[in-house]
Design a protein around this motif. Structure first.
Motif, PDB file in Angstrom:
ATOM      1  N   SER A 122       0.985  -1.204   0.103  1.00 58.78           N
ATOM      2  CA  SER A 122       0.026  -0.206  -0.053  1.00 58.78           C
ATOM      3  C   SER A 122       0.899   1.505   0.174  1.00 58.78           C
ATOM      4  CB  SER A 122      -1.002   0.016   1.108  1.00 58.78           C
ATOM      5  OG  SER A 122      -0.407  -0.169   2.371  1.00 58.78           O
ATOM      6  N   THR A 123       1.928   1.299   0.627  1.00 60.04           N
ATOM      7  CA  THR A 123       3.018   2.419   0.559  1.00 60.04           C
ATOM      8  C   THR A 123       3.477   2.690  -0.895  1.00 60.04           C
ATOM      9  OG1 THR A 123       3.820   1.748   2.854  1.00 60.04           O
ATOM     10  CG2 THR A 123       5.185   3.525   1.540  1.00 60.04           C
ATOM     11  N   ILE A 124       3.681   1.573  -1.679  1.00 59.17           N
ATOM     12  CA  ILE A 124       4.230   1.846  -3.068  1.00 59.17           C
ATOM     13  C   ILE A 124       3.186   2.039  -3.812  1.00 59.17           C
ATOM     14  CG2 ILE A 124       5.215   0.456  -4.724  1.00 59.17           C
ATOM     15  CD1 ILE A 124       6.973  -0.669  -2.710  1.00 59.17           C
ATOM     16  N   ASP A 125       1.883   1.565  -3.732  1.00 53.08           N
ATOM     17  CA  ASP A 125       0.691   2.190  -4.338  1.00 53.08           C
ATOM     18  C   ASP A 125       0.356   3.274  -4.339  1.00 53.08           C
ATOM     19  OD1 ASP A 125       0.242  -0.384  -5.568  1.00 53.08           O
ATOM     20  OD2 ASP A 125      -1.081  -0.777  -4.008  1.00 53.08           O
ATOM     21  N   LEU A 181       2.491   5.747  -3.426  1.00 55.95           N
ATOM     22  CA  LEU A 181       3.785   6.641  -4.163  1.00 55.95           C
ATOM     23  C   LEU A 181       3.195   6.447  -5.806  1.00 55.95           C
ATOM     24  CD1 LEU A 181       6.876   5.298  -1.985  1.00 55.95           C
ATOM     25  CD2 LEU A 181       5.887   7.618  -2.172  1.00 55.95           C
ATOM     26  N   ARG A 182       3.119   5.537  -6.097  1.00 60.41           N
ATOM     27  CA  ARG A 182       2.917   5.523  -7.417  1.00 60.41           C
ATOM     28  C   ARG A 182       1.689   6.332  -8.136  1.00 60.41           C
ATOM     29  NH1 ARG A 182       5.186   1.087 -10.035  1.00 60.41           N
ATOM     30  NH2 ARG A 182       5.214  -0.590  -8.879  1.00 60.41           N
ATOM     31  N   GLU A 183       0.781   6.663  -7.292  1.00 52.84           N
ATOM     32  CA  GLU A 183      -0.350   7.790  -7.542  1.00 52.84           C
ATOM     33  C   GLU A 183       0.265   9.173  -7.760  1.00 52.84           C
ATOM     34  OE1 GLU A 183      -3.109   7.263  -4.394  1.00 52.84           O
ATOM     35  OE2 GLU A 183      -3.822   5.345  -5.164  1.00 52.84           O
ATOM     36  N   ARG A 184       1.473   9.186  -7.108  1.00 50.99           N
ATOM     37  CA  ARG A 184       1.989  10.541  -7.021  1.00 50.99           C
ATOM     38  C   ARG A 184       3.193  11.074  -7.379  1.00 50.99           C
ATOM     39  NH1 ARG A 184       1.110  11.825  -0.577  1.00 50.99           N
ATOM     40  NH2 ARG A 184       0.812   9.516  -0.480  1.00 50.99           N
ATOM     41  N   ASP A 198       3.558  11.683   6.665  1.00 55.02           N
ATOM     42  CA  ASP A 198       2.269  11.582   7.405  1.00 55.02           C
ATOM     43  C   ASP A 198       1.114  11.225   6.370  1.00 55.02           C
ATOM     44  OD1 ASP A 198       2.062  14.184   6.823  1.00 55.02           O
ATOM     45  OD2 ASP A 198       1.577  15.109   8.808  1.00 55.02           O
ATOM     46  N   THR A 199       1.469  11.491   5.098  1.00 55.18           N
ATOM     47  CA  THR A 199       0.519  10.878   4.270  1.00 55.18           C
ATOM     48  C   THR A 199       0.547   9.699   3.605  1.00 55.18           C
ATOM     49  OG1 THR A 199       1.557  11.948   2.362  1.00 55.18           O
ATOM     50  CG2 THR A 199      -0.030  13.404   3.541  1.00 55.18           C
ATOM     51  N   LEU A 200       1.600   8.999   3.966  1.00 53.60           N
ATOM     52  CA  LEU A 200       2.020   7.538   3.382  1.00 53.60           C
ATOM     53  C   LEU A 200       1.814   6.390   4.149  1.00 53.60           C
ATOM     54  CD1 LEU A 200       5.623   8.167   1.744  1.00 53.60           C
ATOM     55  CD2 LEU A 200       3.434   7.279   0.580  1.00 53.60           C
ATOM     56  N   VAL A 251      11.483   2.636  12.175  1.00 50.56           N
ATOM     57  CA  VAL A 251      12.941   3.201  11.777  1.00 50.56           C
ATOM     58  C   VAL A 251      13.356   2.696  10.448  1.00 50.56           C
ATOM     59  CG1 VAL A 251      15.294   3.591  12.676  1.00 50.56           C
ATOM     60  CG2 VAL A 251      13.389   3.515  14.131  1.00 50.56           C
ATOM     61  N   VAL A 252      13.240   1.466  10.124  1.00 51.60           N
ATOM     62  CA  VAL A 252      13.894   1.065   8.991  1.00 51.60           C
ATOM     63  C   VAL A 252      13.050   0.846   7.685  1.00 51.60           C
ATOM     64  CG1 VAL A 252      15.806  -0.022  10.306  1.00 51.60           C
ATOM     65  CG2 VAL A 252      13.608  -1.410   9.453  1.00 51.60           C
ATOM     66  N   TYR A 253      11.835   1.125   8.000  1.00 48.05           N
ATOM     67  CA  TYR A 253      10.665   1.023   7.037  1.00 48.05           C
ATOM     68  C   TYR A 253      10.883   1.963   5.772  1.00 48.05           C
ATOM     69  CZ  TYR A 253       6.003   0.378   5.140  1.00 48.05           C
ATOM     70  OH  TYR A 253       4.971   0.130   4.365  1.00 48.05           O
ATOM     71  N   PRO A 254      11.320   3.079   5.832  1.00 50.28           N
ATOM     72  CA  PRO A 254      11.757   4.010   4.490  1.00 50.28           C
ATOM     73  C   PRO A 254      12.751   3.158   3.811  1.00 50.28           C
ATOM     74  CG  PRO A 254      11.277   5.569   6.651  1.00 50.28           C
ATOM     75  CD  PRO A 254      11.338   4.012   7.026  1.00 50.28           C
ATOM     76  N   ILE A 255      13.608   2.530   4.482  1.00 47.79           N
ATOM     77  CA  ILE A 255      14.782   1.998   3.816  1.00 47.79           C
ATOM     78  C   ILE A 255      14.482   1.079   2.996  1.00 47.79           C
ATOM     79  CG2 ILE A 255      17.016   0.848   4.158  1.00 47.79           C
ATOM     80  CD1 ILE A 255      17.345   3.640   4.934  1.00 47.79           C
TER      81      ILE A 255
END
Ligand code: ADE
Length: 311
Positions: free
Chosen positions: A10-13, A15-18, A52-54, A101-105
């Motif tokens: 769902s994070t990547i979906d 991001l794909r929208e934006r 905070d929108t992700l 902490v490591v989620y964005p990586i």
């Protein structure tokens, strides 16, 4: 699909929208430390996404840290390298779980970055490191990792990742070489760039003099409260990593304390008092030096990205 896998999806979906097609698979990931987020403003065709929108992202709470992912191109127009930069990071001392902490990586790795450049502000343990020096990290000492708080502890949810990750090659030699080539091309003075070992502490307290002595005696050149969880997550996913630490304060490590007994005896005898050893680090000092040196760090990161792009 595990809960973790569906969270990444769902994070990547989202991001794909934006994020436009050309930028959604960046080659290089960058983590900007305290006061070092100016890099975000020099990206071309920049797209900013608030954490905070992700879905899946935590919210950074430290003053001086932004909370955005920045997608864009770095380097010359004709050879721009697509990058994603974290403007602001998550620290365990904010109360975030290691997984947050490591989620964005992990998201960066899933988007396809092959290299990650991590920057941070750190205290200098090695007395030869002047404030303002950038240290290319070649190794680390992570007391939390050695004492049961390794960020990779947990059930293995992705069996394609190694369970027992070697760290002898954590800090990519080829990438470190590119950093020194970048410094040379920028004409940086030799003393502007050093090499050393990062000692990771959990924070949020700064180290006591005895702890500073301990970390120095163990082989640490700089000390900081971030980065190592990010290095581990990136290495687990097979990404090449380099770390640049900006020395924002010297950790003064007196090997003798001012003796209170001597001070009182001098007072009673009417003799001059011994000079006090008094060096108290503050977060403001860390941010000020970060801001002063942000431009050099930005140039170094940008040139290194350019060299990665043409390697
Ligand atoms: N970050 C910047 N300076 C630091 C210090 N002295 N100790 C830990 N983290 C730091």
């Amino acid at each position: 699909m595990s809960a973790q896998q569906s969270s990444f999806a769902s994070t990547i979906d989202s991001l794909r929208e934006r994020v436009p097609e050309g930028l959604i698979h960046p080659k290089v990931g960058i983590v900007c430390g305290s006061g070092l987020s100016t890099l975000g403003s020099t990206l071309r065709d920049r797209v900013l996404v608030d954490y905070d929108t992700l879905p899946g992202f935590a919210k950074s709470t430290v003053a001086g840290h932004k909370s955005q992912l920045a997608f864009g191109y770095l380097g010359p127009e004709d050879k721009g390298v697509p990058v994603v930069a974290m403007l602001g990071r998550f620290h365990p001392y904010e109360g975030h779980t290691m997984a947050s902490v490591v989620y964005p990586i992990r998201v960066m790795a899933k988007l396809g970055v092959t290299h990650i450049i991590i920057t941070n502000a750190a205290g200098g343990l090695n007395p030869n490191l002047a404030v303002g020096t950038i240290v290319v990290i070649q190794d680390h000492i992570a007391l939390p990792n050695l004492t049961g708080f390794n960020p990779l502890i947990g059930a293995q949810t992705d069996l394609s990742l190694p369970r027992f990750l070697p760290l002898s090659n954590a800090y990519s030699r080829p990438l470190r070489k590119l950093v020194f080539h970048a410094a040379h091309q920028l004409g940086l003075e030799k003393s502007a760039l050093a090499e050393g070992t990062y000692a990771w502490v959990s924070g949020p307290t700064y180290e006591t003099p005895a702890e500073g002595r301990f970390l120095r005696a163990a082989g640490g050149d700089v000390v900081g409260m971030s980065t190592i969880p990010e290095v581990l997550a990136a290495r687990e996913m097979g990404v090449e990593v380099t770390v640049l630490s900006l020395v924002t304060n010297a950790v003064v490590i007196p090997d003798t304390y001012n003796s209170i007994r001597e001070e009182v005896e001098a007072e009673l005898a009417g003799k001059p008092l011994p000079a006090a050893v008094d060096a108290i680090v503050s977060h403001e000092e860390v941010l000020t030096i970060g801001k002063q040196k942000a431009e050099v760090m930005r140039q170094l990161v940008e040139k290194t990205v350019e060299l990665i792009g043409s390697a």
